[in-house]
Design an enzyme around this catalytic site. Structure first.
Site, PDB file in Angstrom:
ATOM      1  N   CYS A 130     -10.653  32.581   1.985  1.00 15.08           N
ATOM      2  CA  CYS A 130     -11.627  33.272   0.984  1.00 15.08           C
ATOM      3  C   CYS A 130     -10.586  33.939  -0.006  1.00 15.08           C
ATOM      4  CB  CYS A 130     -12.406  34.174   1.821  1.00 15.08           C
ATOM      5  SG  CYS A 130     -13.577  35.302   0.861  1.00 15.08           S
ATOM      6  N   CYS A 133     -12.047  37.626  -0.709  1.00 13.58           N
ATOM      7  CA  CYS A 133     -12.089  38.767   0.698  1.00 13.58           C
ATOM      8  C   CYS A 133     -10.653  39.190   0.541  1.00 13.58           C
ATOM      9  CB  CYS A 133     -12.157  37.995   1.669  1.00 13.58           C
ATOM     10  SG  CYS A 133     -13.784  37.137   1.891  1.00 13.58           S
ATOM     11  N   ASP A 134      -9.445  38.365   0.364  1.00 11.18           N
ATOM     12  CA  ASP A 134      -8.089  38.583   0.858  1.00 11.18           C
ATOM     13  C   ASP A 134      -7.369  38.537  -0.381  1.00 11.18           C
ATOM     14  OD1 ASP A 134      -9.032  38.634   3.368  1.00 11.18           O
ATOM     15  OD2 ASP A 134      -8.539  36.452   3.555  1.00 11.18           O
TER      16      ASP A 134
END
Length: 300
Positions: A130, A133-134
């Site tokens: 992701c 997300c990261d």
């Protein structure tokens, strides 16, 4: 007889339990693996509104505790069948059968993996599924994105805003994604296409230190000096056992719009397992709330 049987204990399922309980309905959540879903393995979550930073494990624990404290029941059992009855539905597991007036399917998805050695070990230590997300954790560093569809193209464009260098690795000569996304990436000076190449080996023992790819045409290996590897080669829904009950699309996702209603009355769907464009914690939570309130209304 439970008012709402919820299959899946991730963000969507547990949010549905919270909303169901707050509406005065008795909910039962089935989860065969980890409550909280795949996010439990993320070292940091920094894109959930109102929570600046939290580990995936702590986030999942908080969500689970909130649902249970409101009265939701949980069963760590694998659902093997859902069938309709005169009173509603029966949810079957290897242990026993449970009667429910309504059912919410929140089974989530699994990310398609590369299948390389060290992939599982280094997930969360340089390997991510992701980018949104990261990606921020790799600001100013080199990363590789694996894939050729729109998700991979969009991930590469997103990461190019933060990372020093983005290698976009695809096994074919041409991308499967939209031409406009490809053109946008061509304008990025820090994005390099690595075409007709397949990942061969992840370098690093405790953290990602590089990626070796093989040129499919020449057979030569090349090492990419990267600190992060973002895998974007698709998702795998887990909806096979519901295929005779609700309508699925060609990829196996449960057909439903923003109202989270499936093709079968009394059965609702929430989270990543339904047809949708964006799969994030926030959209999973939103689905859980919508599906639960729809089930509450139906149960009346």
């Amino acid at each position: 007889m439970y008012d709402i049987g919820i299959i899946g204990g991730g963000t969507a399922g547990l949010t549905a339990a919270i909303y169901g309980q707050r509406a005065g309905k008795q909910t039962l959540v089935f989860e065969s693996a980890n409550y909280g879903g795949q996010i439990v393995f993320s070292p940091n979550v920094e894109n959930y509104p109102g929570i600046a930073s939290v580990s995936g494990a702590q986030y999942s624990t908080n969500l689970m505790d909130q649902a249970v404290n409101l009265g939701a029941e949980t069963k760590r059992e694998q659902v093997t069948e859902v069938r309709e009855t005169k009173e509603g539905f029966v949810v079957r597991t290897p242990e026993q059968e449970y009667s429910c007036r309504t059912v919410i399917l929140a089974t989530g998805v699994t990310h398609r993996h590369l299948g390389l050695e060290k992939e599982e070990k280094l997930t969360g230590a340089g390997i991510s599924y992701c980018a949104t997300c990261d990606g921020m954790f790799f600001r100013g560093r080199n990363v590789a994105v694996i894939g050729g569809g729109n998700t991979a193209l969009q991930d590469a464009e997103f990461l190019a805003n933060y990372c020093n260098k983005v290698y976009l690795v695809h096994r074919r000569d041409e991308f499967r994604g939209d031409a406009k996304n490809v053109e946008a990436l061509k304008q990025k000076e820090n994005v390099e296409f690595v075409l007709s190449a397949v990942p061969k080996e992840i370098v690093g023992e405790n953290i990602v230190e590089g990626l070796i790819v093989t040129d499919k045409k020449t057979g030569e290996d090349k090492k990419l000096d990267v600190a992060g590897i973002f895998v974007a080669i698709g998702h795998l829904p887990k909806n096979e056992i519901f295929a005779e009950l609700v309508e699925l699309d060609a990829d196996g996702f449960i057909k439903a719009g923003e109202d989270c209603r499936t093709s079968h009355a009394g059965i609702f769907v929430a989270g990543d397992c339904r047809t949708k464009d964006i799969r994030q914690l926030t959209t999973a939570a939103a689905d859980g709330a919508v599906a639960a309130l729809a089930a509450v209304k139906y149960a009346k």
